[in-house]
Design a protein around this motif. Structure first.
Motif, PDB file in Angstrom:
ATOM      1  N   LYS A   1      -6.111  38.210   7.640  1.00 49.71           N
ATOM      2  CA  LYS A   1      -6.444  37.166   6.118  1.00 49.71           C
ATOM      3  C   LYS A   1      -5.443  35.830   6.104  1.00 49.71           C
ATOM      4  N   TRP A   2      -4.724  36.120   7.649  1.00 50.14           N
ATOM      5  CA  TRP A   2      -4.314  34.554   7.173  1.00 50.14           C
ATOM      6  C   TRP A   2      -5.065  33.742   7.468  1.00 50.14           C
ATOM      7  N   LEU A   3      -5.631  34.134   9.320  1.00 48.89           N
ATOM      8  CA  LEU A   3      -7.436  33.589   9.624  1.00 48.89           C
ATOM      9  C   LEU A   3      -7.931  33.299   8.893  1.00 48.89           C
TER      10      LEU A   3
ATOM     11  N   VAL B   1       4.004  31.434   2.741  1.00 53.20           N
ATOM     12  CA  VAL B   1       4.149  31.981   2.178  1.00 53.20           C
ATOM     13  C   VAL B   1       4.672  33.753   1.913  1.00 53.20           C
ATOM     14  N   VAL B   2       5.390  34.093   1.575  1.00 49.62           N
ATOM     15  CA  VAL B   2       6.676  35.163   1.610  1.00 49.62           C
ATOM     16  C   VAL B   2       5.133  36.205   1.362  1.00 49.62           C
ATOM     17  N   THR B   3       5.362  37.407   2.399  1.00 49.38           N
ATOM     18  CA  THR B   3       4.432  38.496   2.020  1.00 49.38           C
ATOM     19  C   THR B   3       5.138  39.953   2.692  1.00 49.38           C
ATOM     20  N   THR B   4       4.940  40.967   2.320  1.00 45.70           N
ATOM     21  CA  THR B   4       5.761  41.925   2.246  1.00 45.70           C
ATOM     22  C   THR B   4       4.485  43.662   3.024  1.00 45.70           C
ATOM     23  N   LEU B   5       3.210  42.336   3.247  1.00 43.83           N
ATOM     24  CA  LEU B   5       2.404  42.680   3.702  1.00 43.83           C
ATOM     25  C   LEU B   5       2.689  44.467   5.349  1.00 43.83           C
ATOM     26  N   GLN B   6       3.475  43.576   6.141  1.00 41.94           N
ATOM     27  CA  GLN B   6       3.670  44.872   6.722  1.00 41.94           C
ATOM     28  C   GLN B   6       5.167  45.581   6.494  1.00 41.94           C
ATOM     29  N   GLY B   7       5.625  45.576   5.311  1.00 38.40           N
ATOM     30  CA  GLY B   7       6.783  46.474   5.031  1.00 38.40           C
ATOM     31  C   GLY B   7       8.131  45.846   4.809  1.00 38.40           C
TER      32      GLY B   7
ATOM     33  N   TRP C   1      -9.634  39.683  14.446  1.00 44.51           N
ATOM     34  CA  TRP C   1      -9.698  38.636  14.951  1.00 44.51           C
ATOM     35  C   TRP C   1      -8.548  38.056  14.006  1.00 44.51           C
ATOM     36  N   ALA C   2      -7.781  37.158  15.122  1.00 45.20           N
ATOM     37  CA  ALA C   2      -6.755  36.647  14.645  1.00 45.20           C
ATOM     38  C   ALA C   2      -6.224  35.378  14.786  1.00 45.20           C
ATOM     39  N   LEU C   3      -5.144  34.520  14.177  1.00 44.22           N
ATOM     40  CA  LEU C   3      -4.498  33.453  14.326  1.00 44.22           C
ATOM     41  C   LEU C   3      -3.389  33.539  15.227  1.00 44.22           C
ATOM     42  N   PRO C   4      -2.906  32.792  16.478  1.00 40.19           N
ATOM     43  CA  PRO C   4      -1.737  33.222  17.385  1.00 40.19           C
ATOM     44  C   PRO C   4      -1.167  33.107  17.016  1.00 40.19           C
ATOM     45  N   GLY C   5       0.581  33.378  17.137  1.00 37.84           N
ATOM     46  CA  GLY C   5       1.674  32.977  16.795  1.00 37.84           C
ATOM     47  C   GLY C   5       2.648  34.023  16.461  1.00 37.84           C
ATOM     48  N   GLY C   6       4.014  34.070  15.864  1.00 43.14           N
ATOM     49  CA  GLY C   6       5.238  35.014  15.899  1.00 43.14           C
ATOM     50  C   GLY C   6       5.611  35.188  15.488  1.00 43.14           C
ATOM     51  N   GLY C   7       6.979  35.493  15.027  1.00 38.55           N
ATOM     52  CA  GLY C   7       8.861  35.140  15.201  1.00 38.55           C
ATOM     53  C   GLY C   7       9.466  34.787  15.424  1.00 38.55           C
ATOM     54  N   TYR C   8      10.514  34.181  14.685  1.00 35.40           N
ATOM     55  CA  TYR C   8      10.901  32.844  15.117  1.00 35.40           C
ATOM     56  C   TYR C   8      12.181  33.274  14.066  1.00 35.40           C
ATOM     57  N   ASN C   9      13.462  32.725  14.317  1.00 40.29           N
ATOM     58  CA  ASN C   9      14.319  31.931  13.591  1.00 40.29           C
ATOM     59  C   ASN C   9      15.038  31.185  12.811  1.00 40.29           C
TER      60      ASN C   9
END
Length: 150
Positions: A142-144, A94-100, A53-61
């Motif tokens: 983690k973000w939820l 936050v700045v994360t490298t969780l997914q590489g 279970w998570a929050l909705p969201g996605g990438g952006y420029n």
């Protein structure tokens, strides 16, 4: 529409591998949507870790939109909800490298009055809940968890 979900699920491992090799710089948003009655929205994505279970969201420029504009766009694309960008307030960045990848992730929150959802193929399931215990022992993003502490 189901074909898109299958393609997302099949392509997700390759995208994550690409991120680990290339280590791109990306920007993302997560949206904590709350109802006046205290419920908040959680989703399960159809393409990666479908139990979590998570929050909705996605990438952006960031050259084209602000985090609030991106959150409004993602909420509309994934859930069919129209939430004006000015309704969002930032909880944390936050700045994360969780997914590489090197990802700058902004979590925002907004209050919504409409809880009728139209799910995109990216979302396997969405629920309005008052308490995380309603989700049983399924894994939680983690973000939820971080958004609910703010």
């Amino acid at each position: 529409m189901r074909v898109r979900a299958v393609l997302l699920r099949a392509g997700s491992p390759f995208l994550q591998l690409w991120w680990r090799i290339r280590k791109p710089t990306t920007f993302g948003v997560k949206a904590l949507l709350r109802r006046p009655d205290g419920r908040f929205l959680v989703v399960r994505h159809s393409y990666t870790d479908t139990r979590r279970w998570a929050l909705p969201g996605g990438g952006y420029n960031p050259a084209r939109e602000t985090p609030a504009q991106a959150a409004a766009r993602e909420v509309h694309e994934e859930l069919g909800l129209l939430v004006p960008p000015e309704s969002f307030t930032s909880l944390a960045t936050v700045v994360t490298t969780l997914q590489g990848k090197h990802d700058t992730l902004t979590t925002l929150t907004a209050s919504v009055s409409d809880d009728a959802l139209t799910l995109s193929p990216e979302i396997a399931e969405a629920r309005w809940v008052k308490d995380l215990r309603e989700l049983g022992d399924a894994p939680l993003s983690k973000w939820l968890l971080a958004a609910l502490i703010k």
